[in-house]
Design an enzyme around this catalytic site. Structure first.
Site, PDB file in Angstrom:
ATOM      1  N   CYS A 266       1.108  -1.076   0.186  1.00 28.23           N
ATOM      2  CA  CYS A 266      -0.100   0.016   0.495  1.00 28.23           C
ATOM      3  C   CYS A 266       0.710   1.245   0.379  1.00 28.23           C
ATOM      4  CB  CYS A 266      -0.925  -0.446   1.884  1.00 28.23           C
ATOM      5  SG  CYS A 266      -2.025   1.851   1.010  1.00 28.23           S
TER       6      CYS A 266
ATOM      7  N   ARG B 280       2.983   4.658   6.342  1.00 29.04           N
ATOM      8  CA  ARG B 280       3.330   3.813   7.427  1.00 29.04           C
ATOM      9  C   ARG B 280       3.999   2.860   7.520  1.00 29.04           C
ATOM     10  NH1 ARG B 280      -2.285   5.070  10.694  1.00 29.04           N
ATOM     11  NH2 ARG B 280      -2.678   4.256   7.854  1.00 29.04           N
TER      12      ARG B 280
ATOM     13  N   ASP C 221       0.578   3.374   1.905  1.00 25.93           N
ATOM     14  CA  ASP C 221       0.919   4.402   3.087  1.00 25.93           C
ATOM     15  C   ASP C 221       2.048   4.142   3.496  1.00 25.93           C
ATOM     16  OD1 ASP C 221      -0.371   4.368   5.712  1.00 25.93           O
ATOM     17  OD2 ASP C 221      -2.086   4.165   5.665  1.00 25.93           O
TER      18      ASP C 221
ATOM     19  N   HIS D 183      -2.337  -3.851   4.507  1.00 27.35           N
ATOM     20  CA  HIS D 183      -2.230  -4.117   6.067  1.00 27.35           C
ATOM     21  C   HIS D 183      -3.560  -3.477   7.320  1.00 27.35           C
ATOM     22  CE1 HIS D 183      -2.261   0.956   5.730  1.00 27.35           C
ATOM     23  NE2 HIS D 183      -2.509   0.536   4.435  1.00 27.35           N
TER      24      HIS D 183
ATOM     25  N   CYS E 265      -5.635   0.096   6.790  1.00 25.22           N
ATOM     26  CA  CYS E 265      -5.539   1.034   5.494  1.00 25.22           C
ATOM     27  C   CYS E 265      -6.792   2.038   5.598  1.00 25.22           C
ATOM     28  CB  CYS E 265      -5.815   0.012   4.541  1.00 25.22           C
ATOM     29  SG  CYS E 265      -5.544   0.517   2.775  1.00 25.22           S
TER      30      CYS E 265
END
Length: 307
Positions: free
Chosen positions: A121, A125, A123, A177, A180
């Site tokens: 992803c 993080r 993302d 994750h 999400c």
């Protein structure tokens, strides 16, 4: 009225610690050559504070013939510009790595030989190199919103083809994750504009497993289940691609696996989705939604008993 967030500076110690975590070992190199590189990089970005202890007689361009090039009438950024902090962090990171292994970047410039292709992803993080503790050059990466793989995404499939056919990776890791945002958005019916076209891929997965998802009353747990099922769907989409069929037909040893990352703990868990052949793919495709969710429930109960 918005309140500006206080920016937490990254110290040289932080950068050094991150580099040490990569387990890069030091090798011998003439001290003066290392100083050439360090001085050159620091000088180019005009960081006088960082260059006070460097040899002022060093020829700034002698060791780095390919100097940075600027196109267009762009002014040099000042110390308060957001880019200045990023460039400073980059210089500290580069310097820390070269202190531990002076020829690291020279070797890396000659080619890459990663064993892992990571589909994750976007993302911020979920930084694959950092959470896997692997150095630059060890993970080939493709990221998008909610780690979706579909047969119409030529970008993702082109990266997959390069990873499998040219780099000869041994593992294709699809990582979802928890927490999400893309999956959470697909859970509801709100319209977000252009991204709705992308989220439709996740909504289709949700519809395929709607009955079993609705049996999960807790909303957060239902979202976690969709994260897992969405990851499984991407694993199968990779496995169904002509790229993988061709690789397996010619006897190439490459496996697709599904994992999930928990941003609350920093831990990866494998989901039991492993595909290393067309036979494996056929077995996974025969497993229906009811069996998947029953196995998920059994695993959750087993984990509770262990704890």
């Amino acid at each position: 009225m918005s309140t500006a967030q206080t920016e937490v500076p990254i110290s040289n110690t932080d950068i050094v610690n991150q580099v040490e975590d990569l387990k890069i070992t030091a090798t011998e190199e003439p001290h003066h050559h290392r100083n050439h590189h360090i001085h050159h990089l620091l000088h180019k970005y005009n960081t006088s504070k960082d260059t006070e202890n460097e040899d002022e007689n060093v020829d700034q361009d002698s060791c780095c013939p390919r100097t940075p090039v600027t196109f267009g009438p762009s002014p040099t950024v000042g110390d308060t510009h957001g880019l200045a902090r990023l460039l400073k962090n980059n210089r500290m990171w580069s310097r820390a790595i070269r202190e531990r292994q002076p020829d690291f970047f020279e070797k890396g410039s000659k080619g890459q030989q990663p064993k892992v292709f990571w589909i994750g992803c976007s993302d911020s993080r979920v930084p694959e190199n950092e959470l896997l503790q692997l150095a630059p050059g060890e993970v080939f990466t493709h990221r998008n919103i909610a780690n979706v793989v579909v047969s119409t995404d030529l970008n993702c499939l082109s990266v997959l083809q390069y990873a499998v056919e040219v780099l000869k990776v041994e593992q294709v890791v699809v990582c979802g994750h928890y927490g999400c945002g893309g999956v959470a958005a697909a859970m509801g019916d709100h319209s977000y504009g252009l991204i709705d076209h992308w989220l439709a891929n996740i909504k289709e997965v949700k519809q395929q497993h709607q009955h079993n998802l609705e049996t999960i009353k807790d909303e957060e747990e239902r979202c976690r289940a969709l994260v897992e099922i969405n990851c499984r769907n991407s694993v199968l989409a990779v496995a169904k691609s002509p790229i993988m069929k061709s690789a397996w037909d010619r006897g190439q040893n490459v496996e697709i696996v599904g994992v999930v990352y928990d941003i609350q703990t920093g831990l990866l868990s494998e989901l039991g989705y492993h595909v290393a052949s067309m036979d494996d793919l056929s077995r996974h495709l025969r497993v229906d939604s009811n069996a998947l969710f029953a196995a998920r429930k059994d695993n959750a109960e087993a984990l509770q008993q262990q704890s």
